[in-house]
Design an enzyme around this catalytic site. Structure first.
Site, PDB file in Angstrom:
ATOM      1  N   HIS A  11      70.018  -1.666   2.716  1.00  0.00           N
ATOM      2  CA  HIS A  11      69.261  -0.649   2.006  1.00  0.00           C
ATOM      3  C   HIS A  11      68.394   0.158   2.972  1.00  0.00           C
ATOM      4  CE1 HIS A  11      66.589  -4.122   2.302  1.00  0.00           C
ATOM      5  NE2 HIS A  11      65.560  -3.336   2.102  1.00  0.00           N
ATOM      6  N   TYR A  69      64.536 -17.548   5.739  1.00  0.00           N
ATOM      7  CA  TYR A  69      64.764 -16.377   4.880  1.00  0.00           C
ATOM      8  C   TYR A  69      66.263 -16.206   4.678  1.00  0.00           C
ATOM      9  CZ  TYR A  69      64.713 -11.506   3.311  1.00  0.00           C
ATOM     10  OH  TYR A  69      64.893 -10.355   2.608  1.00  0.00           O
ATOM     11  N   HIS A  93      68.505  -1.285   7.004  1.00  0.00           N
ATOM     12  CA  HIS A  93      68.390  -2.692   7.385  1.00  0.00           C
ATOM     13  C   HIS A  93      68.996  -3.538   6.273  1.00  0.00           C
ATOM     14  CE1 HIS A  93      64.751  -1.594   5.150  1.00  0.00           C
ATOM     15  NE2 HIS A  93      64.624  -2.865   4.805  1.00  0.00           N
TER      16      HIS A  93
END
Length: 434
Positions: free
Chosen positions: A331, A346, A367
Site C-alpha cells: 500500500h 510482526y 511499502h
C-alpha cells in the site's frame, strides 16, 4: 520536612468515560465540596486551576483540573536555557525523503542517563515529534513538564514509574502512558534500565475515536484507562524543574518537591492503558479491512476525518477471512507512518524488524510485506484461521510527511539495506494464464 502518603503508592482507579470529571484526595476532607476556590482551603492548601484547553472550548472537549496543593506552582526561581541534548523541534534543516527507512533497536547507554537525557528525536513535522528513549538512571529530584505538547509514552523494555502531580503510575511494556500538556512528572526505573518510544502531539488532545457502524462495543474501552489516586510528598530541599517550552529546554531551581497535590478534581489528567485489553475488530468472510480498525487514539485536525495523529496497534488476533491475502498488503497512502515493535514478531516482515526497532514510510511511499512473507501468504491454506499470537506492534500515523532528523539518518542503527527486503519479489504476470 519529608512526608509521603505511602499507603496510596501506585494505586490507580478507572475512568468511567473518556473526558469525564474525576476527583481524588489523599487526606480526608482535602477536596472542597462547596466551591472550587474557597476563601480558605482545607489543611491550609492552595487552590490552583490547571487548564489544558482554552477557557471557552466547547464543553465536550474542555479539559481542566483543580489542584489543592501545599505550594502553588509559581514558587520557583527564574528559568534559564539549557542544552537541548538530542531533542529536535525544528525540522526545516533536513529535506523530507520518500525513501523507506528502518532502524535497529538503540542500545541501553553505558553512561549514566535518565529518561529526559535519553530522548533522541527520530522524525517529526508540525503536528508531531517522534523520539526514542534509552535510560539507566532514575530522575531523582529532576522534574519535567512539556508546555509544547501532549506526550504518548510507549515502553518497550523495562518498567517506568511516573510520579505526577495527580499521583503515581507504574507502566510496563505493552502499556502506554498519556501525559497531557503541562503536567509535571518524573520517571524512575524499577528495573534499572528502560527503552521505548515517545510521541509528542502538538495538536488537539488524544481521544477515543467514534466507532460508527461498529456500534457501542469494540476497540479501546474508556473504562480500561486508569488514572492515579491522589498522592503527595511534602519534601523540602533542592529540586530541578525542566520545561520544554517553544521547542527548547529551560531549567529553574526549586526548594521543594512539586508533587505536593493533596487533592484534585477535573478531567485534564494523566492516564495509562493496557494495549492487551484492546478488542480487535476484523473480517470473518473475505478481504482485508483498512488498518483504522486498529485505531486506539486519535488527535483530530481541523479537517473532518483527517487526524494530526493516529495511534494504531497490531495486537494478537485471529485472521479468518478466506481467499484473502491476510498480512498487511502492499500500500501507499496519504498518511506518513512511523512504526515500532514492542514485543514478538510482526506478521508482515520475515526478519529485520526487531523489538525496540522502528521504521518510517512516508506519504505515498510504497511499502508492505517482504518477499518471503508474500510468497508464504500467497500459497497459505485460508480454509483454516491464522492465530497471530505473542506480538504487539504499533504505528504513529500523521497527515503530513515526516522529516527524519539528521541524527536519525546518521545513526549506526539505520539499516542501510532495508530496501532489499522487496527486491526478491518476482514478476508473476503471464497474459496467457488467467
Amino acid at each position: 520536612m519529608s512526608v509521603t502518603t505511602e499507603a496510596e503508592f501506585g494505586k490507580l482507579s478507572y475512568l468511567s468515560g473518556w473526558g469525564n470529571e474525576c476527583s481524588s484526595e489523599a487526606l480526608p476532607g482535602a477536596l472542597p465540596t462547596e466551591q472550587n476556590s474557597p476563601q480558605q482551603c482545607p489543611y491550609g492548601l492552595y487552590a490552583e486551576q490547571f487548564s489544558g484547553t482554552a477557557f471557552t472550548a466547547p464543553r465536550h472537549v474542555n479539559r481542566r483540573s483543580w489542584l489543592y496543593r501545599i505550594r502553588p506552582t509559581s514558587l520557583h526561581q527564574p528559568f534559564e536555557r539549557i542544552d537541548n541534548g538530542r531533542l529536535v523541534s525544528d525540522f526545516s534543516g533536513v529535506e523530507p525523503s520518500p525513501n523507506q527507512f528502518r532502524w535497529n533497536p538503540v542500545p541501553i547507554p553505558a553512561e549514566s542517563t535518565d529518561f529526559l537525557q535519553g530522548l533522541v528525536t527520530m522524525a517529526g513535522n508540525a503536528d508531531v515529534a517522534i523520539h526514542l528513549y534509552a535510560a539507566n538512571r532514575s530522575m531523582g529530584r529532576r522534574v519535567f513538564y512539556n508546555a509544547d505538547a501532549e506526550m504518548l509514552i510507549v515502553p518497550q523494555q523495562g518498567r517506568l514509574r511516573f510520579t505526577t502531580e495527580f499521583g503515581l503510575i507504574d507502566a510496563e511494556p505493552q502499556e502506554v502512558v498519556i501525559i497531557p500538556r503541562g503536567i509535571r512528572f518524573r520517571v524512575d526505573l524499577p528495573d534499572g534500565s528502560a527503552r521505548g518510544y515517545v510521541c509528542e502531539n502538538f495538536g488537539a488532545g488524544l481521544r477515543l475515536p467514534d466507532m460508527g457502524v461498529i456500534g457501542s462495543n469494540g476497540l479501546a474501552n474508556a473504562r480500561h484507562f486508569e488514572i492515579p489516586v491522589a498522592w503527595y510528598e511534602d519534601v523540602d530541599g533542592d529540586h530541578e524543574l525542566v520545561a520544554k517550552f517553544g521547542g527548547n529546554l529551560w531549567r529553574a531551581k526549586m526548594g521543594h518537591s512539586p508533587f505536593d497535590v493533596v487533592a484534585w478534581y477535573g478531567n485534564h489528567l494523566p492516564c495509562k492503558y493496557d494495549l492487551r485489553r484492546y478488542n480487535t475488530i476484523g473480517s470473518i468472510s473475505y478481504d482485508h479491512p483498512d488498518p483504522c480498525i486498529f485505531l486506539v487514539l486519535q488527535s483530530p485536525s481541523a479537517v473532518p476525518g483527517v487526524d494530526s495523529l493516529d495511534f494504531v496497534i497490531f495486537p494478537p488476533r485471529i485472521l479468518a477471512m478466506e481467499h484473502t491475502f491476510r498480512p498487511p498488503w502492499f500500500h501507499r497512502n496519504i498518511a506518513a507512518e512511523f512504526m515500532g515493535l514492542i514485543h514478538g514478531i510482526y506478521d508482515a516482515k520475515a526478519e529485520g524488524f526487531a523489538p525496540g526497532g522502528c521504521s518510517l514510510h512516508n506519504s505515498f511511499t510504497g511499502h508492505g510485506p517482504d518477499g518471503d512473507t508474500f510468497e508464504k501468504a500467497s500459497t497459505a491454506d485460508t480454509s483454516e484461521p491464522d492465530y497471530i499470537r505473542d506480538t504487539m506492534a504499533f504505528m504513529f500515523e500523521t497527515k503530513d510527511a515526516l522529516v527524519a532528523t539528521r541524527q536519525a539518518l546518521e545513526s549506526p542503527q539505520l539499516q542501510q539495506g532495508y530496501a532489499q527486503c522487496w527486491q526478491n519479489l518476482k514478476k508473476n504476470f503471464n497474459p496467457n494464464r488467467k
